[in-house]
Design a protein around this motif. Sequence first.
Motif, PDB file in Angstrom:
ATOM      1  N   GLN A 194       0.848  -1.200   0.000  1.00 13.98           N
ATOM      2  CA  GLN A 194       0.000   0.000   0.000  1.00 13.98           C
ATOM      3  C   GLN A 194       0.885   1.252   0.000  1.00 13.98           C
ATOM      4  N   THR A 215      -7.444  -7.007  -2.393  1.00 11.88           N
ATOM      5  CA  THR A 215      -6.961  -5.996  -1.441  1.00 11.88           C
ATOM      6  C   THR A 215      -8.087  -5.530  -0.517  1.00 11.88           C
ATOM      7  N   TRP A 216      -9.283  -5.352  -1.062  1.00 14.61           N
ATOM      8  CA  TRP A 216     -10.438  -4.920  -0.250  1.00 14.61           C
ATOM      9  C   TRP A 216     -10.628  -5.859   0.934  1.00 14.61           C
ATOM     10  N   GLU A 222      -7.208   3.488   3.729  1.00 15.80           N
ATOM     11  CA  GLU A 222      -6.808   2.591   2.633  1.00 15.80           C
ATOM     12  C   GLU A 222      -7.986   1.745   2.152  1.00 15.80           C
ATOM     13  N   GLU A 266      -9.668   1.913  -1.564  1.00 17.37           N
ATOM     14  CA  GLU A 266      -9.738   0.709  -2.409  1.00 17.37           C
ATOM     15  C   GLU A 266     -11.189   0.466  -2.832  1.00 17.37           C
TER      16      GLU A 266
END
Length: 316
Positions: A95, A157-158, A210, A214
């Motif tokens: 990230q 990623t979520w 973050e 996303e």
Amino acid sequence: MNAAIAPPAESGRTARYAQIVRLSKKSEWQIDRDLLQDRNFDFSRKFLPDGLSRVDMLPFLNPKDARLLSQIQGRTYAYIFGLVERFISAKMLDQGRAHALEDQHALEALVRFTNDEIKHQELFRRMEEMVGEQMPAGYRQMANPDDVARAVLAASTWAVLALTCHIELFVQSHYVESIHTTEDLCPLFKDVFKYHWKDESQHVVLDEIEWKDEHARLTPEQRDQAVNDLIALVGAVDGILQAQSVADAEYFVRNASREYSDGEIADIQSVVLGAYRWQYIITGVRHPHFVKLLSSMTTPAQIARIQAALAPIMAG
Ligand SMILES: [Fe+2]
Ligand SMILES: [Fe+2]
């Protein structure tokens, strides 16, 4: 003046990252200088409070055995954090890389976050060595941190950010509601999780930014797949907890002060599994801020899917 090289006005977002970096620098601590200081763990006291270990749900345990079961669970508590921090640090490194050529405050905030998790892993490795020297041989760690990290990082990623946010939020409630408020726990154990909590309370701010960023990048179809990934990740966490609870209950029974009947052993195993599900899943998914964030990033149908998947775990 060439507009291309003019410094950009500091946005609210940049200011927020800058504030996170300032706070992180202000509260920076070192393992030996500030925390361990040549101290050791006090085996005449419990490690984990009953509110987390649930040893008070086993009324047939004498005080010595209740203390031992709390210490075994405390040892596993440090191990599980070290385990999840392997994928959290790897994810935050990625990230942070995404911010490398843009917002330098965001980059620094995520590099510091990664560094904190590397430090925590060192702390928990050293804790395992210190505790291992004082406890009987035969304690087993049932999952390898690199294998777990490889599996977790293959998810979207979520989903990884949602799981991370959930973990870092339950750290808050465990410390504030149970560890801090329980008298007579081992003082060093208490301090380890006080210092850990100090860092984690800053990490959750970044997790949220973050995760929301996303979410904004994904299509509805990708979000739907991410929810499936999150369900699979929680299922994988539960698989680790099942294996570890069996290992820890066996280790306890082998080292307890008396023999237990088959019925009592079955009760011990089920209370330990229930305690681990409470510690690592239920206190996170029920955390009011996690509920708020998850509801804001899912549809009612997706929430219903998550609830159905969690039902057997929440009942355990
Ligand atoms: Fe951590
Ligand atoms: Fe963290």
